[in-house]
Enzyme design. Structure first.
Site, PDB file in Angstrom:
ATOM      1  CE  LYS A   9      -1.054   0.074   0.428  1.00  0.00           C
ATOM      2  NZ  LYS A   9      -2.375  -0.298  -0.115  1.00  0.00           N
ATOM      3  CE1 TYR A  49      -0.918  -2.700  -4.948  1.00  0.00           C
ATOM      4  CE2 TYR A  49      -0.173  -0.543  -5.639  1.00  0.00           C
ATOM      5  CZ  TYR A  49      -0.493  -1.442  -4.636  1.00  0.00           C
ATOM      6  OH  TYR A  49      -0.387  -1.062  -3.315  1.00  0.00           O
ATOM      7  CG  PHE A  57      -9.720   0.008  -8.184  1.00  0.00           C
ATOM      8  CD1 PHE A  57      -8.530  -0.600  -7.798  1.00  0.00           C
ATOM      9  CD2 PHE A  57     -10.868  -0.770  -8.235  1.00  0.00           C
ATOM     10  CE1 PHE A  57      -8.480  -1.939  -7.464  1.00  0.00           C
ATOM     11  CE2 PHE A  57     -10.831  -2.119  -7.906  1.00  0.00           C
ATOM     12  CZ  PHE A  57      -9.632  -2.704  -7.522  1.00  0.00           C
ATOM     13  NE  ARG A  85      -2.086 -10.733   2.753  1.00  0.00           N
ATOM     14  CZ  ARG A  85      -2.606 -10.000   1.774  1.00  0.00           C
ATOM     15  NH1 ARG A  85      -1.960  -8.928   1.306  1.00  0.00           N
ATOM     16  NH2 ARG A  85      -3.772 -10.288   1.258  1.00  0.00           N
ATOM     17  CB  THR A  91      -8.178  -5.278   1.134  1.00  0.00           C
ATOM     18  OG1 THR A  91      -7.494  -6.488   0.825  1.00  0.00           O
ATOM     19  CG2 THR A  91      -7.729  -4.182   0.184  1.00  0.00           C
ATOM     20  NE  ARG A 102      -4.172  -3.283   4.586  1.00  0.00           N
ATOM     21  CZ  ARG A 102      -4.018  -4.182   3.628  1.00  0.00           C
ATOM     22  NH1 ARG A 102      -4.717  -5.312   3.657  1.00  0.00           N
ATOM     23  NH2 ARG A 102      -3.170  -3.986   2.642  1.00  0.00           N
ATOM     24  CG  ASN A 112      -4.984  -0.596   2.388  1.00  0.00           C
ATOM     25  OD1 ASN A 112      -3.958  -0.049   1.991  1.00  0.00           O
ATOM     26  ND2 ASN A 112      -5.457  -1.704   1.845  1.00  0.00           N
ATOM     27  CG  HIS A 115       2.063  -4.125  -0.492  1.00  0.00           C
ATOM     28  ND1 HIS A 115       1.097  -4.757  -1.239  1.00  0.00           N
ATOM     29  CD2 HIS A 115       3.185  -4.898  -0.588  1.00  0.00           C
ATOM     30  CE1 HIS A 115       1.618  -5.848  -1.789  1.00  0.00           C
ATOM     31  NE2 HIS A 115       2.888  -5.959  -1.398  1.00  0.00           N
ATOM     32  CD  GLU A 126       4.690  -8.090  -3.375  1.00  0.00           C
ATOM     33  OE1 GLU A 126       3.613  -7.963  -3.963  1.00  0.00           O
ATOM     34  OE2 GLU A 126       4.791  -8.060  -2.126  1.00  0.00           O
TER      35      GLU A 126
HETATM   36  P1  TYD Z   1      -5.113  -6.123  -3.261  1.00  0.00           P
HETATM   37  O1  TYD Z   1      -3.820  -6.690  -3.741  1.00  0.00           O
HETATM   38  O2  TYD Z   1      -6.390  -6.763  -3.745  1.00  0.00           O
HETATM   39  O3  TYD Z   1      -5.217  -6.093  -1.654  1.00  0.00           O
HETATM   40  P2  TYD Z   1      -4.109  -6.183  -0.492  1.00  0.00           P
HETATM   41  O4  TYD Z   1      -3.376  -4.864  -0.444  1.00  0.00           O
HETATM   42  O5  TYD Z   1      -4.914  -6.408   0.767  1.00  0.00           O
HETATM   43  O6  TYD Z   1      -3.209  -7.342  -0.807  1.00  0.00           O
HETATM   44  O7  TYD Z   1      -5.227  -4.582  -3.695  1.00  0.00           O
HETATM   45  C1  TYD Z   1      -4.083  -3.770  -3.686  1.00  0.00           C
HETATM   46  C2  TYD Z   1      -4.480  -2.393  -3.215  1.00  0.00           C
HETATM   47  O8  TYD Z   1      -5.409  -1.817  -4.127  1.00  0.00           O
HETATM   48  C3  TYD Z   1      -5.193  -2.383  -1.868  1.00  0.00           C
HETATM   49  O9  TYD Z   1      -4.312  -2.398  -0.778  1.00  0.00           O
HETATM   50  C4  TYD Z   1      -6.003  -1.128  -1.958  1.00  0.00           C
HETATM   51  C5  TYD Z   1      -6.321  -0.995  -3.435  1.00  0.00           C
HETATM   52  N1  TYD Z   1      -7.716  -1.420  -3.747  1.00  0.00           N
HETATM   53  C6  TYD Z   1      -8.701  -0.456  -3.947  1.00  0.00           C
HETATM   54  O10 TYD Z   1      -8.429   0.754  -3.851  1.00  0.00           O
HETATM   55  N2  TYD Z   1      -9.978  -0.859  -4.235  1.00  0.00           N
HETATM   56  C7  TYD Z   1     -10.316  -2.178  -4.317  1.00  0.00           C
HETATM   57  O11 TYD Z   1     -11.511  -2.493  -4.584  1.00  0.00           O
HETATM   58  C8  TYD Z   1      -9.287  -3.171  -4.112  1.00  0.00           C
HETATM   59  C9  TYD Z   1      -9.622  -4.634  -4.178  1.00  0.00           C
HETATM   60  C10 TYD Z   1      -8.007  -2.744  -3.828  1.00  0.00           C
END
Ligand code: TYD
Length: 153
Positions: A9, A49, A57, A85, A91, A102, A112, A115, A126
């Protein structure tokens, strides 16, 4: 062998952590099958997304992915989706276990570091979203038998 998508990222690019993060996947024994730097579009991110589109958000998360170019990688290995993963961790960087990417480099939910595709089915979708077919490479590293037993692959 499975293939999975990892995106480094913008926070990772800006903090100068590209080498450290890629190094973790290399040291684990995953094979890099594709990698490129690209500036993502809002349109592509809306697709990527889509599962978050009802969230407050949604736009913030998409905007954060467009602060600077990202690096998209395709990593390959046995059970690569699950392995990557687990390496990424939870997350929320503050809750992610130490030892995970992370957990070691992030203090944020949004910022974080990486992805990582969450299932084999998602990984296939993807990878097609971010790579052209000719940008993913088939080759066998010479050290493959130091990574796996011959009945594992
Ligand atoms: P998600 O697909 O739920 O998590 P991951 O990346 O662990 O698969 O969410 C995508 C991205 O959205 C996540 O990496 C960071 C952001 N995000 C937020 O900013 N706030 C939140 O509450 C969540 C759930 C995700």
């Amino acid at each position: 062998m499975e293939r999975t998508l990892v995106i480094l990222k913008p926070c990772t690019i800006e903090r100068g952590l590209i080498g450290e993060i890629i190094s973790r996947f290399e040291k684990k024994g995953l094979k890099l099958a594709g990698m490129k730097m690209t500036w993502l579009t809002d349109e592509l991110l809306s697709e990527h997304y889509a599962h978050l589109k009802e969230k407050s958000f949604f736009q913030r998360v998409k905007d954060a992915m467009r602060v600077c170019p990202v690096i998209v990688c395709c990593w390959e290995g046995l059970d690569a989706v699950e392995v990557v993963r687990a390496m990424a961790g939870k997350t929320n960087g503050r809750l992610a276990a130490p030892g995970t990417i992370r957990g070691d480099y992030s203090m944020s939910v949004q910022e974080n570091i990486v992805h990582a595709s969450d299932s084999l089915e998602t990984a296939e979708i993807e990878l097609k979203r971010f790579f052209k077919e000719e940008e993913i490479f088939d080759y066998t590293p010479s050290y493959i038998w130091s990574l796996y037993a011959n009945d594992e692959i």
